[in-house]
Design an enzyme around this catalytic site. Structure first.
Site, PDB file in Angstrom:
ATOM      1  N   LYS A  56      -0.270  11.523   5.517  1.00  0.00           N
ATOM      2  CA  LYS A  56      -0.046  10.437   6.484  1.00  0.00           C
ATOM      3  C   LYS A  56       0.598   9.236   5.791  1.00  0.00           C
ATOM      4  O   LYS A  56       1.565   8.655   6.279  1.00  0.00           O
ATOM      5  CB  LYS A  56      -1.379  10.032   7.108  1.00  0.00           C
TER       6      LYS A  56
ATOM      7  N   LYS B 147       0.840  -1.210   0.000  1.00  0.00           N
ATOM      8  CA  LYS B 147       0.000   0.000   0.000  1.00  0.00           C
ATOM      9  C   LYS B 147       0.876   1.261   0.000  1.00  0.00           C
ATOM     10  O   LYS B 147       0.586   2.237  -0.706  1.00  0.00           O
ATOM     11  CB  LYS B 147      -0.925  -0.011   1.226  1.00  0.00           C
TER      12      LYS B 147
HETATM   13  P1  NAD Z   1     -12.698   8.343   8.146  1.00  0.00           P
HETATM   14  O1  NAD Z   1     -12.034   9.378   8.971  1.00  0.00           O
HETATM   15  O2  NAD Z   1     -13.853   8.720   7.282  1.00  0.00           O
HETATM   16  O3  NAD Z   1     -13.191   7.116   9.057  1.00  0.00           O
HETATM   17  C1  NAD Z   1     -12.559   6.652  10.219  1.00  0.00           C
HETATM   18  C2  NAD Z   1     -13.633   6.223  11.212  1.00  0.00           C
HETATM   19  O4  NAD Z   1     -12.999   5.712  12.381  1.00  0.00           O
HETATM   20  C3  NAD Z   1     -14.563   7.347  11.657  1.00  0.00           C
HETATM   21  O5  NAD Z   1     -15.903   6.898  11.599  1.00  0.00           O
HETATM   22  C4  NAD Z   1     -14.150   7.616  13.111  1.00  0.00           C
HETATM   23  O6  NAD Z   1     -15.229   8.045  13.928  1.00  0.00           O
HETATM   24  C5  NAD Z   1     -13.667   6.241  13.513  1.00  0.00           C
HETATM   25  N1  NAD Z   1     -12.709   6.278  14.618  1.00  0.00           N
HETATM   26  C6  NAD Z   1     -11.620   7.078  14.733  1.00  0.00           C
HETATM   27  N2  NAD Z   1     -10.949   6.790  15.864  1.00  0.00           N
HETATM   28  C7  NAD Z   1     -11.640   5.784  16.454  1.00  0.00           C
HETATM   29  C8  NAD Z   1     -11.439   5.056  17.639  1.00  0.00           C
HETATM   30  N3  NAD Z   1     -10.391   5.310  18.440  1.00  0.00           N
HETATM   31  N4  NAD Z   1     -12.337   4.087  17.942  1.00  0.00           N
HETATM   32  C9  NAD Z   1     -13.371   3.807  17.106  1.00  0.00           C
HETATM   33  N5  NAD Z   1     -13.633   4.471  15.981  1.00  0.00           N
HETATM   34  C10 NAD Z   1     -12.761   5.445  15.661  1.00  0.00           C
HETATM   35  O7  NAD Z   1     -11.535   7.700   7.255  1.00  0.00           O
HETATM   36  P2  NAD Z   1     -11.676   6.821   5.922  1.00  0.00           P
HETATM   37  O8  NAD Z   1     -11.581   7.722   4.731  1.00  0.00           O
HETATM   38  O9  NAD Z   1     -12.819   5.873   6.053  1.00  0.00           O
HETATM   39  O10 NAD Z   1     -10.275   6.025   5.958  1.00  0.00           O
HETATM   40  C11 NAD Z   1     -10.065   4.888   6.794  1.00  0.00           C
HETATM   41  C12 NAD Z   1      -8.733   4.259   6.411  1.00  0.00           C
HETATM   42  O11 NAD Z   1      -8.790   3.832   5.037  1.00  0.00           O
HETATM   43  C13 NAD Z   1      -7.538   5.218   6.510  1.00  0.00           C
HETATM   44  O12 NAD Z   1      -6.423   4.516   6.996  1.00  0.00           O
HETATM   45  C14 NAD Z   1      -7.314   5.667   5.067  1.00  0.00           C
HETATM   46  O13 NAD Z   1      -5.973   6.041   4.815  1.00  0.00           O
HETATM   47  C15 NAD Z   1      -7.705   4.404   4.301  1.00  0.00           C
HETATM   48  N6  NAD Z   1      -8.155   4.644   2.923  1.00  0.00           N
HETATM   49  C16 NAD Z   1      -9.034   5.659   2.639  1.00  0.00           C
HETATM   50  C17 NAD Z   1      -9.433   5.857   1.317  1.00  0.00           C
HETATM   51  C18 NAD Z   1     -10.397   6.986   0.949  1.00  0.00           C
HETATM   52  O14 NAD Z   1     -10.558   7.236  -0.256  1.00  0.00           O
HETATM   53  N7  NAD Z   1     -11.038   7.656   1.901  1.00  0.00           N
HETATM   54  C19 NAD Z   1      -8.927   5.021   0.292  1.00  0.00           C
HETATM   55  C20 NAD Z   1      -8.066   3.980   0.627  1.00  0.00           C
HETATM   56  C21 NAD Z   1      -7.681   3.804   1.953  1.00  0.00           C
END
Ligand code: NAD
Length: 294
Positions: A238, A170
């Site tokens: 990040k 990744k």
């Molecule tokens: P996001 O911020 O929308 O979602 C994260 C979720 O985790 C939120 O609902 C938040 O409330 C919850 N959360 C945070 N801390 C917490 C805790 N301590 N306990 C429980 N829940 C908690 O982020 P996202 O865009 O869904 O991304 C999630 C992961 O996927 C990241 O690592 C990101 O790099 C990766 N990712 C994102 C994308 C994208 O296009 N958004 C694409 C590929 C990978």
């Protein structure tokens, strides 16, 4: 009896991934820090803590922002590892450090459980459509056990090696995407300031060796300067931090990644961390005193 699936982290990516699992007929136990997000998930059982998720689940999936959150949810107080059942499987689908992944996998093993790292690419659209690319690190046996779930959430599912290697692949993916956005931005600003239409630049370059998916998928955003995310600058920053740390760990030099990492840092400091990562274009434009197409 089918495995009960715990799902922790119901944000942009996690919510539609969990919805697809429910739609495919899986029993899902959900937890999110903001409880309403778990309650919004139709058909799931809401748990009070990550520990409670683990007590009720055979496979526990996490989809959280970064390493500290995954550490807290798995190894912290009332965390998954306090409640995990013997023989259960923890599947972290967040993008985090491969070093932290290996440490957490050791802790899971001490509790009689095992772990896969399974970060994804394909963005929110891939999560909604169930077409993510999923790169998986861990044992072959654990991979085979979770494969039916991965096939609900993704289209290209690849077992790449032992624990941690999913995160390494990744990081490699994120290097290529970031550096490509940067290269496309330079090409657009150079061509446009010299008097060529940005649309024509993308059309011509897209037909040869320079062609790439950034030019297709980010085309409208870059041409229209509409930088609603998509994938946020701060998340890509990040991810380059993870790549640079992995480079240091494994003794690999990543000079241009370091430059683009600093460009994302600059965008964050300018208050644009919440914009789509294609907003990298605006830094080249401002430094060159030219907005493409103007
Ligand atoms: P996001 O911020 O929308 O979602 C994260 C979720 O985790 C939120 O609902 C938040 O409330 C919850 N959360 C945070 N801390 C917490 C805790 N301590 N306990 C429980 N829940 C908690 O982020 P996202 O865009 O869904 O991304 C999630 C992961 O996927 C990241 O690592 C990101 O790099 C990766 N990712 C994102 C994308 C994208 O296009 N958004 C694409 C590929 C990978």
């Amino acid at each position: 009896m089918a495995d009960t699936v715990g799902f922790i982290g119901l944000g942009i990516m996690g919510k539609p991934m969990a919805e697809n699992l429910i739609e495919a007929g899986h029993d899902v136990v959900a937890y999110n820090r903001t409880r309403e997000k778990a309650e919004e998930l139709d058909g799931a059982t809401v748990a009070e803590t990550p520990k409670a998720v683990a007590e009720q689940s055979d496979i526990i999936i996490t989809m959280l922002p970064d390493s500290p959150q995954v550490e807290e949810v798995l190894a912290g107080e009332d965390g998954v590892l306090e409640g995990v059942k013997e023989g259960a499987l923890v599947v972290d689908m967040s993008t985090i450090s491969p070093v932290v992944t290996e440490e957490l996998a050791d802790k899971a093993q001490e509790r009689g459980a095992s772990m896969l790292d399974a970060p994804v690419s394909g963005g929110d659209v891939g999560a909604i459509d169930g077409t993510l690319s999923i790169m998986v690190g861990g044992s072959e046996e654990d991979f085979e056990r979770v494969l039916p779930l991965f096939e609900v959430m993704g289209k290209t599912v690849t077992h790449v090696g032992p624990v941690g290697t999913g995160q390494v692949v990744k990081a490699a993916n994120q290097i290529v995407v970031a550096l490509t956005i940067e290269a496309v931005s330079e090409a657009l600003v150079l061509g446009s300031k010299a008097g060529v239409s940005p649309e024509k630049i993308l059309d011509v370059l897209g037909g040869g060796l320079a062609g790439n998916k950034v030019m297709e998928i980010k085309r409208e955003k870059m041409l229209d300067h509409s930088f609603d995310p998509g994938f946020r600058v701060e998340l890509h920053h990040k991810d380059l931090g993870i790549a640079l740390a992995a480079g240091r760990e494994y003794g690999v030099t990543l000079p241009v990644t370091a430059v683009v990492d600093q460009m994302f840092e600059t965008l964050k400091m300018l208050g644009r961390g919440g914009q789509d990562h294609s907003a990298l274009l605006t830094l080249i434009e401002e430094a060159s005193g030219h907005e493409i197409g103007s």
